[in-house]
Scaffold this motif. Sequence first.
Motif, PDB file in Angstrom:
ATOM      1  N   UNK A 382       0.785  -1.238   0.000  1.00 59.85           N
ATOM      2  CA  UNK A 382       0.000   0.000   0.000  1.00 59.85           C
ATOM      3  C   UNK A 382       0.822   1.296   0.000  1.00 59.85           C
ATOM      4  N   UNK A 383       1.815   1.404   0.859  1.00 61.00           N
ATOM      5  CA  UNK A 383       2.443   2.694   1.119  1.00 61.00           C
ATOM      6  C   UNK A 383       3.657   2.933   0.213  1.00 61.00           C
ATOM      7  N   UNK A 494       3.677   8.573  -7.575  1.00 57.06           N
ATOM      8  CA  UNK A 494       3.073   7.385  -6.972  1.00 57.06           C
ATOM      9  C   UNK A 494       1.757   7.785  -6.304  1.00 57.06           C
ATOM     10  N   UNK A 495       0.753   6.873  -6.345  1.00 56.81           N
ATOM     11  CA  UNK A 495      -0.538   7.167  -5.740  1.00 56.81           C
ATOM     12  C   UNK A 495      -1.170   5.893  -5.187  1.00 56.81           C
ATOM     13  N   UNK A 496      -1.902   6.033  -4.090  1.00 53.84           N
ATOM     14  CA  UNK A 496      -2.693   4.927  -3.534  1.00 53.84           C
ATOM     15  C   UNK A 496      -3.894   5.531  -2.821  1.00 53.84           C
ATOM     16  N   UNK A 506      -4.674   4.605   5.066  1.00 54.09           N
ATOM     17  CA  UNK A 506      -4.756   5.995   4.608  1.00 54.09           C
ATOM     18  C   UNK A 506      -4.247   6.145   3.178  1.00 54.09           C
ATOM     19  N   UNK A 507      -4.803   7.112   2.473  1.00 58.41           N
ATOM     20  CA  UNK A 507      -4.308   7.424   1.134  1.00 58.41           C
ATOM     21  C   UNK A 507      -2.869   7.914   1.218  1.00 58.41           C
ATOM     22  N   UNK A 508      -2.084   7.571   0.202  1.00 57.24           N
ATOM     23  CA  UNK A 508      -0.693   8.013   0.176  1.00 57.24           C
ATOM     24  C   UNK A 508      -0.275   8.330  -1.253  1.00 57.24           C
ATOM     25  N   UNK A 509       0.595   9.314  -1.387  1.00 51.07           N
ATOM     26  CA  UNK A 509       1.125   9.713  -2.690  1.00 51.07           C
ATOM     27  C   UNK A 509       2.592  10.064  -2.513  1.00 51.07           C
ATOM     28  N   UNK A 518       9.629  12.328  -1.810  1.00 52.78           N
ATOM     29  CA  UNK A 518       8.660  13.179  -1.127  1.00 52.78           C
ATOM     30  C   UNK A 518       7.367  12.406  -0.941  1.00 52.78           C
ATOM     31  N   UNK A 519       6.860  12.321   0.309  1.00 55.30           N
ATOM     32  CA  UNK A 519       5.594  11.657   0.628  1.00 55.30           C
ATOM     33  C   UNK A 519       4.528  12.723   0.903  1.00 55.30           C
ATOM     34  N   UNK A 520       3.289  12.411   0.487  1.00 55.04           N
ATOM     35  CA  UNK A 520       2.147  13.242   0.872  1.00 55.04           C
ATOM     36  C   UNK A 520       0.999  12.315   1.267  1.00 55.04           C
ATOM     37  N   UNK A 521       0.441  12.539   2.452  1.00 60.87           N
ATOM     38  CA  UNK A 521      -0.677  11.751   2.977  1.00 60.87           C
ATOM     39  C   UNK A 521      -1.916  12.632   2.934  1.00 60.87           C
ATOM     40  N   UNK A 522      -2.735  12.514   1.860  1.00 61.37           N
ATOM     41  CA  UNK A 522      -3.806  13.485   1.614  1.00 61.37           C
ATOM     42  C   UNK A 522      -4.857  13.578   2.717  1.00 61.37           C
TER      43      UNK A 522
END
Length: 576
Positions: A382-383, A494-496, A506-509, A518-522
């Motif tokens: 997932x992540x 990257x997207x999930x 949780x959603x992750x990009x 770079x990670x972003x957790x929307x």
Amino acid sequence: MTVSLAAKLAILIFVLAGSLSVMLYRVHKATQFSTIDPRVGLGDLPAENAPYKDRDAFQLHEKAKILRREKKEKEEKVKRETEETKAPMNILLFYADDWRHDTLGAAGNPIVKTPVLDALAKEGMRFTENCVTTSICWVSRATLYSGQYLARHHFEMLGRGRTIMVDGEEKEMKFEVPQNETIYSLLKKKAKYAVGHAGKLGLWVELDRSLNFDFMQDDDGWHWRQLGDRMWHITEKNTADALRFLMNRDKKKPFFLNVAYFATHAVDGDKRQYMPQNASMSMYENDTIPVPVTATDEAWNKMPPFFGEFNEGRTRYKWRFDTPEKHQSMMKNYYRMASEVDTSVGIILKHLEQEGQLNNTLIIFTTDNGNFHAEHGLADKWYPHQESIRVPLIIKDPRMSPEFQGTTNDDFTLNIDLTATILKAAGLDPLPSMMGRDMSALYRNGGLQAAATAQSRRKEFSPTDKRQYPDPASDGEGKYHSGFEHSWRTEFFYEHPMHSNPSYIPASEALVRKDYKYFYWPNFKYEQLFDMKNDPGEMNDLFKSKNPIHQQKLKEMRKRFVELKMMAHSDMSIIL
């Protein structure tokens, strides 16, 4: 005889013109082949750049260069024409499940035994930085079938796709890609291939079998099952179905076969998780499986604050890895199932060899997503961490240039590239809606020659299908880009999606590069930054770093992340 004044003048003009021509020629000869400042001595130039003193020698040299270039172009043209006129290639895809990049002997794993795949890597090319754009089974498979990011194909939930509001009511959109635009349908209907699928389709949505398949057997979610009078292991069943297709297919056509193994996926809900074949149980019996260096409480405590005990990755960690004994047992059974897939690959390749088709078959081994083996206190996928997004890729291609056989490639190849690669091998261009690229460019006709930083800030188009390459990032002086005709991508988006609720998955990009990620957790508007060169385990979040280099890198990558995300969600005909 007297000469008139007019005649004398004509003769004089002729002589002067001749003299002037001689003078111009001498000046031209003296300057034509020297482009250096006359004040600079020849000793200041590299030897290969020294001007020719003799014009004839220079002309011979240039003529020889032209002849060599023309000979090479002719040889390449003959090679391409030969490839186009000979019988079309068969295409065999081995597509395993939950199998991360280092579950291969060839990748340096000291425990797992994969001799068939290791041998395949020695005969072909192994891609060491191959990644998925979304790390979960059904999204990866929808990406393979469509050649698109999740952002475009929208198949975000198993069996349902996305759910949207229509006239005030929720509607499940299922698989939205037109059935005549899947990789199966294009190969069957346009390329006239015999098309087979043996194993996990992975959508839980019915595809039009007559449009997509000549042979289709979907098996998913089990390890052992009674079928008729026999108890089958799913990998044995996958193997038997693959052989059934190969033996009974229309031999007048080339074939495409996806052997979609369920292994090494666990049986969700069964406390045993991994259940190998009985004959494999002696394997790894006396081995000790190394515990990852980031399989620690410290690593778990460094996860974002919204990762709690109800996070599904943490729940599955407790199923598999929360005691040393459980970790050893689970990993040994996981490796046993991987070795069983390796054996199956060998059986199928042996059958092709006996048919005389092995040397006319493009062979690809890869998987749908990676897997945490207790790193960061997690299990499954997932992540955006490396263990989750990096998957193996081995390609053996009859067209591969000899210098690439038995080598590795560390470019960012992606699962969106699989579709384009397979279609091009069958003589079809990717559709304008597809977002990947033919990977054979990396190992045919000398590979890609341009430096990774060679792209200028201008629009680039694929030379064959006219899909657009995006502009490179504004930072890095052209170092970061999605590729162009003569160079491969050096970054990707990257997207999930979120599943169930943010506490569960949780959603992750992410924006993935080789130097930083770079990670972003929307769901939480939470950012992270990792230095991949100095912190490959992704343990030390630099988001709050006061270092000006890190602050600038965060600013640059945040900007580029938004650009690539917008492009992934656009309807542009684009290569990402």
